[in-house]
Design a protein around this motif. Structure first.
Motif, mmCIF file in Angstrom:
data_model
loop_
_atom_site.group_PDB
_atom_site.id
_atom_site.type_symbol
_atom_site.label_atom_id
_atom_site.label_comp_id
_atom_site.label_asym_id
_atom_site.label_seq_id
_atom_site.Cartn_x
_atom_site.Cartn_y
_atom_site.Cartn_z
ATOM 1 N N ASP A 594 4.515 17.618 0.263
ATOM 2 C CA ASP A 594 5.170 17.422 -1.020
ATOM 3 C C ASP A 594 4.751 16.141 -1.728
ATOM 4 O O ASP A 594 4.845 16.037 -2.952
ATOM 5 C CB ASP A 594 6.697 17.406 -0.842
ATOM 6 N N LYS A 595 4.314 15.142 -0.964
ATOM 7 C CA LYS A 595 4.063 13.830 -1.566
ATOM 8 C C LYS A 595 2.588 13.494 -1.729
ATOM 9 O O LYS A 595 2.249 12.527 -2.410
ATOM 10 C CB LYS A 595 4.724 12.732 -0.722
ATOM 11 N N LEU A 596 1.694 14.266 -1.119
ATOM 12 C CA LEU A 596 0.301 13.837 -1.019
ATOM 13 C C LEU A 596 -0.623 14.501 -2.042
ATOM 14 O O LEU A 596 -0.458 15.666 -2.391
ATOM 15 C CB LEU A 596 -0.244 14.134 0.382
ATOM 16 N N GLY A 613 0.062 9.104 -1.336
ATOM 17 C CA GLY A 613 1.414 9.614 -1.554
ATOM 18 C C GLY A 613 1.907 9.402 -2.967
ATOM 19 O O GLY A 613 2.953 8.795 -3.201
ATOM 20 N N ILE A 614 1.166 9.903 -3.945
ATOM 21 C CA ILE A 614 1.485 9.670 -5.359
ATOM 22 C C ILE A 614 1.694 10.978 -6.123
ATOM 23 O O ILE A 614 1.704 10.984 -7.347
ATOM 24 C CB ILE A 614 0.369 8.852 -6.040
ATOM 25 N N ARG A 615 1.883 12.075 -5.400
ATOM 26 C CA ARG A 615 2.000 13.382 -6.055
ATOM 27 C C ARG A 615 3.197 13.438 -6.995
ATOM 28 O O ARG A 615 3.154 14.105 -8.036
ATOM 29 C CB ARG A 615 2.098 14.470 -4.995
ATOM 30 N N SER A 616 4.270 12.729 -6.665
ATOM 31 C CA SER A 616 5.486 12.780 -7.484
ATOM 32 C C SER A 616 5.314 12.099 -8.829
ATOM 33 O O SER A 616 6.117 12.302 -9.737
ATOM 34 C CB SER A 616 6.648 12.117 -6.732
ATOM 35 N N ALA A 617 4.261 11.287 -8.981
ATOM 36 C CA ALA A 617 4.104 10.497 -10.203
ATOM 37 C C ALA A 617 2.908 10.909 -11.050
ATOM 38 O O ALA A 617 2.822 10.517 -12.212
ATOM 39 C CB ALA A 617 3.981 9.010 -9.842
ATOM 40 N N GLY A 646 -9.108 5.349 3.922
ATOM 41 C CA GLY A 646 -8.779 4.178 3.124
ATOM 42 C C GLY A 646 -7.414 4.320 2.490
ATOM 43 O O GLY A 646 -6.621 5.194 2.870
ATOM 44 N N MET A 647 -7.152 3.488 1.497
ATOM 45 C CA MET A 647 -5.853 3.505 0.827
ATOM 46 C C MET A 647 -6.043 3.036 -0.616
ATOM 47 O O MET A 647 -6.757 2.063 -0.870
ATOM 48 C CB MET A 647 -4.873 2.571 1.555
ATOM 49 N N VAL A 648 -5.441 3.780 -1.564
ATOM 50 C CA VAL A 648 -5.449 3.306 -2.949
ATOM 51 C C VAL A 648 -4.212 2.445 -3.170
ATOM 52 O O VAL A 648 -3.174 2.647 -2.531
ATOM 53 C CB VAL A 648 -5.472 4.473 -3.958
ATOM 54 N N LEU A 649 -4.331 1.470 -4.054
ATOM 55 C CA LEU A 649 -3.235 0.537 -4.295
ATOM 56 C C LEU A 649 -2.371 1.029 -5.448
ATOM 57 O O LEU A 649 -2.877 1.476 -6.483
ATOM 58 C CB LEU A 649 -3.790 -0.851 -4.618
ATOM 59 N N ALA A 650 -1.066 0.939 -5.255
ATOM 60 C CA ALA A 650 -0.119 1.362 -6.284
ATOM 61 C C ALA A 650 1.120 0.488 -6.199
ATOM 62 O O ALA A 650 1.448 -0.063 -5.139
ATOM 63 C CB ALA A 650 0.253 2.838 -6.109
ATOM 64 N N ALA A 651 1.813 0.349 -7.325
ATOM 65 C CA ALA A 651 3.060 -0.399 -7.382
ATOM 66 C C ALA A 651 4.202 0.563 -7.663
ATOM 67 O O ALA A 651 3.995 1.663 -8.168
ATOM 68 C CB ALA A 651 2.982 -1.468 -8.477
ATOM 69 N N GLY A 652 5.425 0.139 -7.359
ATOM 70 C CA GLY A 652 6.589 0.961 -7.658
ATOM 71 C C GLY A 652 7.416 1.256 -6.431
ATOM 72 O O GLY A 652 6.989 1.036 -5.291
ATOM 73 N N SER A 653 8.609 1.784 -6.705
ATOM 74 C CA SER A 653 9.568 2.013 -5.630
ATOM 75 C C SER A 653 9.464 3.405 -5.019
ATOM 76 O O SER A 653 10.121 3.705 -4.030
ATOM 77 C CB SER A 653 10.991 1.799 -6.164
ATOM 78 N N GLY A 654 8.655 4.289 -5.639
ATOM 79 C CA GLY A 654 8.510 5.641 -5.116
ATOM 80 C C GLY A 654 8.950 6.682 -6.119
ATOM 81 O O GLY A 654 9.438 6.367 -7.212
ATOM 82 N N GLY A 655 8.765 7.953 -5.781
ATOM 83 C CA GLY A 655 9.108 9.033 -6.707
ATOM 84 C C GLY A 655 8.219 8.955 -7.940
ATOM 85 O O GLY A 655 7.007 8.761 -7.852
ATOM 86 N N SER A 656 8.832 9.087 -9.130
ATOM 87 C CA SER A 656 8.060 8.964 -10.365
ATOM 88 C C SER A 656 7.747 7.517 -10.695
ATOM 89 O O SER A 656 6.936 7.231 -11.577
ATOM 90 C CB SER A 656 8.824 9.610 -11.524
#
Length: 674
Positions: A594-596, A613-617, A646-656
């Motif tokens: 659901d999240k990937l 894990g940015i599918r929600s946004a 690897g890993m992509v960088l993202a900011a935020g608390s999660g979800g959208s």
């Protein structure tokens, strides 16, 4: 892409005849117009034809409230709409009304063809009736609670909250939007289009590539749920076309609205001497492209193509859906002044500002677009004025003051000019695929290169030395030619600025094929300011003029809690992390996760697969082509879906509330972040 001359008809969703045009509408019309102008710039035969949506109960009630005939009001609004469109540079070839005789003839023809083919069913139904107003209620004039998700105050045919469609009788606690009273059930004979009979043909059309992936997936859901017969009739009183052979039955507005595309084009054919049948007969090699909002996909991708199939017409080549417009991160609001009408915008700001900003943010997907007013000012001023226009203003003065306004006979760096013209294929591909934001990034990267060239040559210093005058002449000629290429690429986006640039250069900029050869040894016209900077004061004035209420807006939401800082590290700790610029080549949904999203990243000398894990946004289609930052030396992690490298960088608390990091323009894949 092909060098073969194409025949293309472009249409855009019809604006309602009973309302003013706002910037949410303009998002769609600007997107459509850019694509049409681009096609013409490639030498294709491209027409843009559409119309006002003039029928339905809203128009009838509006006319009743104004004490005027509906025809008088829709004619008045049609002229207002055309004025707004012209002022925004919308290059339509024909703009009509669904209340035209052309449309009546086509609607009746299609209906008779469907009826003769056995695709129309007649049966009695019970429907909601407003006793106080003495009228059956159209779907959109019934409000109530969604039977699927429980959201309150939803329309009678679809839920804006969960996207479900349903019958008005399915609503919980329905009420009339006209009188506010609870409606009663009353029997009436209605006419139905047997949509399910076209399921196999619709599936084949869907598989032809006519739809974006997100929309095709939505259609698959509707197929799974089962296609239902479509009620195409409405009872009197109603403003529209009467169904042939009846006294009190009218075609539902969504029957004659899309037929308005055909009718407007037929009107154009009659005026220009074009062969309508050659464009709309089955097997036609001409192309038909519809641009619509994602809220009306149901009508344009099921009912409309099925009607065309049943009536003996060709189907659209493609239907492109786009997202909604928000302003400063929120739904447009009249109280906050962010529900901005097109005319209010034009009273304060240049139309090319908005055209550029929309283009810089529009991708090929269906994601929503945010008009961030602070970013709007900064981006337009920095890109269009500070980069592109600045090239011409820096060079034109020297040419006109010291070289009699005439360009030099040669370019000092023809290979630089060749690089600019060679970018045409990639930029054209972006425009063709409606990935405008990618095209803009490429163009602005070229503008940066042109400015660097001028900075390095420093003509303002060389002009002080008499023996270097020819050098200055050549450098400025090079700069003017680079500017010319950039403005040709931007002409579909900035038509008014391009016209002023063309007047300065003395040549048209609306044909990309003309840029292969540089402009040399010819006089220039007097340079005049092409576009001034966006004035933030005018933006504020526009917002004030858009406010319909002086009541204070609700207090802003509290800021989200900021996470505590991590323990201190040394510079040695930090340098162990290898951060790299990466371009997202593909982004795909991971089934059963659901999240990937599965991202394929270009980091210069290799590609990596990363599960993020940015599918929600994020809509996957909106990520492709963008730059981001990744941790390149993170130990690969095996997952049941594959290995994440690897890993992509993202900011935020999660979800959208997630935001990937995106580097400034000019960064390239593989560069290390330090």
């Amino acid at each position: 892409m092909t060098d073969k001359k194409r025949q293309i008809l472009v249409t855009s969703a019809l604006p309602y005849a009973n309302g003013a045009i706002h910037l949410g509408h303009m998002l769609e019309y600007i997107q459509t117009d850019i694509w049409a102008r681009f096609q013409r710039a490639q030498g294709h035969e491209c027409y843009f034809a559409w119309a006002d949506d003039a029928h339905g109960t809203p128009v009838m009630l509006w006319a009743r409230a104004e004490g005027k005939a509906p025809e008088e009001l829709i004619d008045m609004m049609n002229e207002q709409h055309k004025g707004d469109f012209r002022a925004f540079g919308i290059s339509f070839d024909n703009y009509s009304s669904t209340h035209s005789e052309y449309n009546r003839e086509l609607v009746e023809h299609i209906y008779r063809q469907l009826d003769a083919g056995g695709h129309i069913d007649r049966r009695d139904i019970e429907q909601l009736y407003d006793e106080q107003e003495g009228m059956f209620l159209p779907d959109r004039f019934i409000r109530g609670t969604c039977p699927k998700c429980g959201a309150e105050d939803q329309y009678g045919d679809s839920c804006e909250s969960c996207g479900s469609t349903y019958s008005p009788t399915d609503l919980i606690n329905p009420r009339s939007a006209v009188s506010g009273t609870p409606p009663i059930m009353k029997k009436s004979e209605h006419y139905f289009f047997r949509l399910s009979e076209f399921e196999e043909q619709l599936r084949q059309w869907m598989a032809s590539g006519a739809l974006q992936a997100e929309i095709a997936n939505k259609l698959q859901e509707w197929f799974t749920d089962g296609l239902r017969d479509w009620d195409i009739s409405r009872d009197a009183p109603y403003f529209g076309f009467r169904i042939p052979g009846t006294e009190d039955k009218y075609f539902y507005v969504w029957v004659d609205a899309p037929v308005g595309y055909l009718a407007s084009f037929r009107e154009l054919c009659a005026r220009r001497g074009l062969d309508f049948d050659a464009w709309w007969s089955p097997g036609s090699e001409a192309e038909v492209h519809h641009f619509i909002g994602k809220d009306i996909v149901y009508f344009h991708t099921l009912f409309w193509p099925a009607m065309l199939m049943g009536a003996g017409f060709r189907t659209p080549t493609a239907v492109y859906a786009h997202g909604f417009l928000t302003v400063d991160g929120a739904k447009m609001s009249k109280s906050r002044g962010t529900f901005i009408r097109a005319r209010t915008y034009l009273d304060h700001l240049h139309p090319d500002y908005l055209r550029y900003y929309f283009a810089a943010k529009l991708g090929a997907g269906t994601g929503d677009i945010d008009l961030n007013l602070e970013d709007f000012v900064q981006r337009v001023n920095a890109d269009v004025v500070g980069k592109v226009v600045n090239i011409a203003s820096r060079c034109a003065g020297f040419i006109q003051r010291r070289f009699e306004g005439r360009l030099a006979d040669t370019l000092p760096q023809p290979e630089l000019y060749a690089r600019f013209t060679a970018a045409r294929a990639a930029i054209a591909s972006d425009f063709e695929e409606r990935n405008y934001q990618s095209a803009i990034r490429r163009i602005m990267a070229l503008a940066d290169e042109a400015n660097r060239y001028i900075d390095e040559e420093k003509p303002w210093q060389a002009i002080k030395e008499e023996h270097r005058l020819q050098e200055v002449h050549d450098v400025c000629t090079q700069g003017i030619n680079l500017f010319r290429v950039l403005m040709a690429y931007l002409a579909p986006v900035l038509p008014f600025t391009a016209d002023r640039a063309a007047a300065f250069l003395g040549i048209p900029l609306d044909d990309w094929r003309r840029i292969d050869e540089p402009l040399l040894g010819v006089p220039l016209n007097t340079f005049q300011a092409l576009l001034t900077r966006v004035d933030p004061i005018k933006v504020k004035a526009m917002i004030e003029d858009s406010k319909e209420s002086l009541q204070p807006a609700a207090a802003s939401a509290p800021r989200s809690k900021v996470a505590e800082l991590a323990p201190e590290i040394t510079i040695d700790d930090f340098t162990r992390i290898d951060l790299r610029i990466a371009r997202i080549i593909t982004a795909e949904v991971v089934e059963d996760a659901d999240k990937l999203l599965r991202l394929t990243l270009d980091i210069g000398n290799e590609t990596r697969t990363v599960f993020a894990g940015i599918r929600s946004a994020y809509d996957p289609a909106d990520l492709e082509g963008r730059l981001t930052v990744m941790v390149a030396n993170l130990k690969p992690r095996k997952m049941r879906f594959g290995t994440s490298e690897g890993m992509v960088l993202a900011a935020g608390s999660g979800g959208s509330d997630l935001f990937i990091l995106e580097p400034d323009e000019g960064a390239t894949p593989g560069q290390r972040v330090t």
